[in-house]
Design an enzyme around this catalytic site. Structure first.
Site, PDB file in Angstrom:
ATOM      1  N   HIS A  34     -16.469  86.439  20.839  1.00 15.86           N
ATOM      2  CA  HIS A  34     -15.721  85.366  21.176  1.00 15.86           C
ATOM      3  C   HIS A  34     -16.467  84.403  20.143  1.00 15.86           C
ATOM      4  O   HIS A  34     -17.678  84.096  20.143  1.00 15.86           O
ATOM      5  CB  HIS A  34     -15.371  84.673  22.441  1.00 15.86           C
ATOM      6  CG  HIS A  34     -14.974  83.284  22.406  1.00 15.86           C
ATOM      7  ND1 HIS A  34     -13.606  83.169  22.239  1.00 15.86           N
ATOM      8  CD2 HIS A  34     -15.375  82.225  22.578  1.00 15.86           C
ATOM      9  CE1 HIS A  34     -13.349  81.711  22.368  1.00 15.86           C
ATOM     10  NE2 HIS A  34     -14.447  81.181  22.344  1.00 15.86           N
ATOM     11  N   CYS A  99      -9.324  84.688  18.991  1.00 13.39           N
ATOM     12  CA  CYS A  99     -10.188  83.771  18.416  1.00 13.39           C
ATOM     13  C   CYS A  99     -11.099  83.969  17.130  1.00 13.39           C
ATOM     14  O   CYS A  99     -11.290  83.239  16.325  1.00 13.39           O
ATOM     15  CB  CYS A  99     -11.092  83.381  19.490  1.00 13.39           C
ATOM     16  SG  CYS A  99     -12.414  85.062  20.051  1.00 13.39           S
TER      17      CYS A  99
END
Length: 645
Positions: A34, A99
């Protein structure tokens, strides 16, 4: 005035993917990434829409890495305007964006560059593997973790977390992987509704909102498909969209080597999408453009699902030509069972225990031993032996961590106290126990966390330190290692690093041992190793992975083993079962080998393998009249005539 741009990188697997992925999937995945962009004193990331926080103050806490992406000459107001435009793309319902797509777009806008390649391409089938499914609750928990004040940010430009994975969590995931792999089902404890946000982390789609982002995508992927469409005003775009998504999931990047295509969507309803459409002369919706090695090779206009599939299949064929063996008719190899050969016979357990106790009583007990003779005998009689006897029940009990801890400690003591020739009853007990999935899972964890104290490493190290190992010890060790391949989580561990080196040092001389039982056991072990590799190759071809090299494959090792197997076949004149197992092993090592054209074929010519195999069928080649069993004959002929130059 230029402004620094940083990339904050978080691992949603909490280190478990790096530790366990290669052993459990055959490919190294260093993290479930992420990422956030940090610029103008704020951290910007995509989760449930676009979020902004102070650097290091998101619910993900401390980043694992902080990567310098350079500087931007843009001002904060321009970036804010860009973010507002991006909110059209990156809404909470866009499950195919993630993301990392967002930070890659931001990086391209701010600096003209991209985020590192290792972050952008998690294999698209990762979450569907037993390991990915078992890890999913951990990933989701990390992603949705409630906010709290994180610890202070590290001061260096690049930071690395020193915290290792939680051992209890690792053990529970190993158990879940073993259960799924053996039962062919997802864990019943998995959440009913996993987060869509983490689904998209391994989605095959790449969001593209500017020219720099598209250039980066084409530079870093061999095969790329780009869909220019407008889902708002174009009915054909809406019709073909689910087909495109299905194909992307089927044929997206599935291996760390990159086999598969990267799929991109460009939204022509936005101003940035219109600019990209104009750049590529798109005048019809939808339009699909196909790229190979960064160059446009074709395009397709309209919503013809069959033509889209054909064009993508052609692109992948050009990018990843199939292995030459996929066009061969190999009926004997295709019907060969790849299940491991196991040694399951249960000895007289009381007799084996009494023999081991007699060795303990007569031994010169070392002063450094961690247990007394009485403690060792008590562990044998009250813990180890009752467990082994329970395995013959209709509902056998699994080994508890406490039991295995006691047994491991006792093994370490006995390895110190007894000579090699007195240890074979202990090995025979482990041979039976390792068929228990809970024991095999424990072995896997021990090899990962503390390999030097693992019983397998102890047993292998002791035998490799002597010139002539006692027959009983060597035979039992080979059977123990063969049984280790019954576990889907332990088997790959045996083909990596230290354990593989030690096993190979024992295996190769054993293939030429004077004792027929030892040769049979070693032929069984080497077949189990080769069959495990063959299973992975067959699965890769079925899943569209082509002939690409998996991370678990090792060219030098496979050449070394192939040479040893050929020599063993040449020397085996009496035992047809040994010839059968060795020939099957050689076939598995050769068929679909990623090294066949580069190394294996020339090795086969130098060693004259075709002639060696053919000699096994002639008089005196194996027994008086050569190989006699029809299935063995067919297998040997097929390998000689179709896999050997």
């Amino acid at each position: 005035m230029s402004e620094p741009v940083k990339l904050y990188v978080y691992d949603l697997s909490n280190g478990i993917a790096k530790q366990m992925s290669l052993q459990l999937t055959g490919r190294q995945i260093n993290g479930i990434w992420h990422t956030s962009i940090v610029v103008f004193g704020k951290e910007v990331f995509y989760g449930q829409g676009i979020d902004i926080t102070a650097p290091g103050q998101s619910h993900h806490g401390n980043p694992l890495h902080i990567i310098d992406l350079g500087t931007t000459a843009l001002d904060e107001e321009t970036f804010n305007e860009y973010l507002e435009e991006m909110r059209e793309h990156y809404t909470a319902d866009k499950v195919n964006f993630n993301c990392n797509s967002f930070t890659n777009d931001c990086a391209a806008f701010l600096t003209g560059g991209s985020i590192p390649d290792f972050i952008k391409d998690l294999p698209s089938d990762f979450l569907s593997t037993p390991f990915g499914a078992a890890l999913r609750p951990t990933i989701d928990a990390m992603y949705r973790r409630p906010g709290a004040m994180p610890p202070p940010l590290p001061t260096p430009a690049t930071a690395t977390s020193s915290a290792g994975p939680n051992p209890e969590l690792t053990a529970s995931i190993l158990q879940a992987v073993a259960a799924q792999a053996q039962q062919g089902m997802l864990p019943t404890t998995a959440p009913a509704a996993p987060l869509q946000a983490t689904d998209s982390l391994v989605a095959p789609f790449h969001s593209v909102t500017n020219s720099a982002s598209l250039t980066s995508l084409l530079r870093t992927h061999k095969a790329v498909v780009v869909n220019f469409s407008d889902m708002i005003t174009c009915p054909p775009c809406r019709v073909i969209a689910p087909v495109y998504e299905q194909i992307a999931h089927e044929k997206g990047v599935k291996t760390s080597g990159g086999a598969g295509a990267a799929f991109a969507k460009i939204d022509l309803s936005t101003s940035s999408g219109k600019a990209l459409g104009a750049e590529w002369s798109v005048r019809v919706m939808p339009t699909f453009i196909f790229f190979l090695d960064g160059q446009k090779i074709s395009e397709m206009k309209g919503a013809d699902a069959n033509e889209l599939r054909n064009q993508i299949d052609l692109l992948l064929f050009q990018a990843y030509p199939p292995h030459p063996h996929t066009s061969l008719s190999l009926p004997a190899m295709q019907t060969l069972s790849l299940n491991p050969i196991l040694f399951t016979q249960v000895p007289a357990l009381d007799t084996a225990a009494n023999k081991l106790v007699s060795f303990v009583d007569s031994a010169q007990w070392p002063a450094v031993a961690t247990q007394t003779q009485a403690e060792v005998k008590q562990a044998l009689s009250t813990t180890i032996l009752p467990y082994l006897k329970s395995r013959s029940n209709t509902r056998p009990s699994s080994a508890s961590p406490m039991l295995l801890s006691i047994w491991a400690k006792t093994t370490f003591t006995l390895a110190q106290a007894l000579p090699l020739e007195s240890l074979f009853p202990l090995l025979d007990m482990w041979r039976l126990a390792i068929l228990d999935s809970s024991v095999a899972t424990w072995f896997t964890a021990s090899l990962q966390s503390s390999p030097n104290t693992s019983p397998l490493v102890i047993f292998l190290t002791k035998v490799t330190s002597v010139t002539n190992a006692p027959r009983a010890y060597l035979l039992t060790l080979l059977r123990l290692l063969s049984n280790a391949f019954s576990s889907p989580v332990l088997a790959p561990q045996l083909l990596l690093g230290q354990i593989r080196s030690l096993m190979t040092a024992v295996l190769i001389p054993a293939l030429l041992h004077e004792d027929a039982s030892v040769r049979t056991a070693s032929a069984s072990l080497v077949f189990n190793a080769a069959a495990f590799l063959q299973k992975g190759r067959v699965d890769a071809v079925k899943n569209g992975g082509g002939s690409g090299k998996r991370d678990i494959e090792d060219e030098d090792w496979e050449i070394e083993i192939s040479s040893a197997v050929v020599e063993a076949i040449d020397r085996e004149k009496a035992n047809e079962d040994v010839v059968h197992r060795l020939a099957a092993c050689l076939g598995c090592l050769l068929r679909l080998s990623p090294f066949y054209e580069s190394q294996m074929s020339s090795l086969l010519e130098v060693l004259q393998v075709k002639s060696i195999l053919r000699a096994k069928l002639a008089k005196g080649g194996c027994g008086d009249n050569g190989v006699s069993k029809k299935d063995v004959k067919k297998l040997v002929e097929e390998i000689a005539d179709k896999l050997c130059p």
